[in-house]
Design an enzyme around this catalytic site. Structure first.
Site, PDB file in Angstrom:
ATOM      1  N   MET A 117      38.293  73.496  50.015  1.00 39.40           N
ATOM      2  CA  MET A 117      39.975  72.424  50.048  1.00 39.40           C
ATOM      3  C   MET A 117      40.494  73.121  51.050  1.00 39.40           C
ATOM      4  O   MET A 117      42.170  72.879  50.788  1.00 39.40           O
ATOM      5  CB  MET A 117      40.018  71.837  49.381  1.00 39.40           C
ATOM      6  N   HIS A 121      30.893  67.670  55.393  1.00 38.99           N
ATOM      7  CA  HIS A 121      31.981  67.153  55.972  1.00 38.99           C
ATOM      8  C   HIS A 121      30.938  65.807  55.264  1.00 38.99           C
ATOM      9  O   HIS A 121      30.296  65.658  55.818  1.00 38.99           O
ATOM     10  CB  HIS A 121      32.676  67.753  56.623  1.00 38.99           C
TER      11      HIS A 121
END
Ligand code: GAR
Length: 216
Positions: free
Chosen positions: A92, A111
């Site tokens: 992240m 994703h």
């Protein structure tokens, strides 16, 4: 043939990492995990790596004055382990263009949406709020823009009228665990060619299910 050496980058739970660990245990799988790198101390993924006998390295981004010096250390770790391909799996942090000077077209990501829809966070909540009938997940080459880059493979799942973000996330995650190893297999087998903004996948076997192969 030598197996493609993966450097997997994580920030947390590491369930996609686990799917890659499991895939790499198959003798015929053309890739192996050389190291796992976490920017977060205590990330569950590091435990998963160590349990599988894979070097797990923590590079805490908070200890660096700027993104470039943090990324230079990420690169050093990957070099030290002979990494060919960097695989972001719930990593992240945004990577700056300088990281790609070293790793051009050698960084991929998973994703939890059908990109280019819903880059960024809270993808499932946003897909439900938009009234999407389908959502899914995408494995793509990484570019400096957030959650952008040529698509290698996607899988779609239905969004149900009474869905919650948690229920949808669970359905999507099961597909993530299926398509991330598949994308890596295709890359290792040399089936993926870049053509501008698209990735073309040649002569790949597409398992039954909701997979979408951009080459048709
Ligand atoms: C996964 O759903 C992955 O697609 C997402 O984070 C989760 C990590 O779970 N990644 C992103 O949102 C990247 N923009 P995991 O740690 O259990 O693999």
């Amino acid at each position: 043939m030598a197996r493609l050496r993966l450097g997997v980058m994580i920030s947390g739970r590491g369930s996609n990492l686990q799917a890659l660990i499991d895939a790499c245990q198959g003798l015929a799988f053309p890739a192996e995990i050389a190291c796992v790198v976490s920017n977060v101390r205590g990330a569950q993924g590091i435990e998963r790596a160590r349990a599988a006998g894979i070097p797990g390295v923590v590079v805490p981004h908070k200890g660096y004055p700027d993104r470039q010096s943090f990324e230079a250390d990420l690169t050093r770790v990957h070099f030290a382990h002979g990494v060919d391909l960097v695989c972001n799996a719930g990593f992240m942090r945004i990577l700056t263009p300088s990281f790609f000077d070293t790793w051009a077209d050698r960084v991929i990501n998973i994703h939890p949406s059908l990109l280019p829809a819903f880059p960024g966070l809270r993808t499932h909540e946003r897909a439900i709020a938009a009234g999407c009938r389908f959502s899914g997940c995408t494995v793509h080459f990484v570019r400096p823009e957030v959650d952008a880059g040529p698509i290698i493979v996607q899988a779609a799942v239905p969004v149900r009228p009474d869905d919650t973000p948690e229920a949808l996330a669970g359905r999507v995650l099961a597909e993530e665990h299926r398509i991330y190893p598949l994308a890596i297999r295709w890359l290792a087998e040399g089936r993926v060619q870049l053509d501008g903004t698209r990735a073309i996948v040649a002569e790949a076997e597409v398992p039954a299910g909701a997979l979408i192969n951009p080459a048709g």
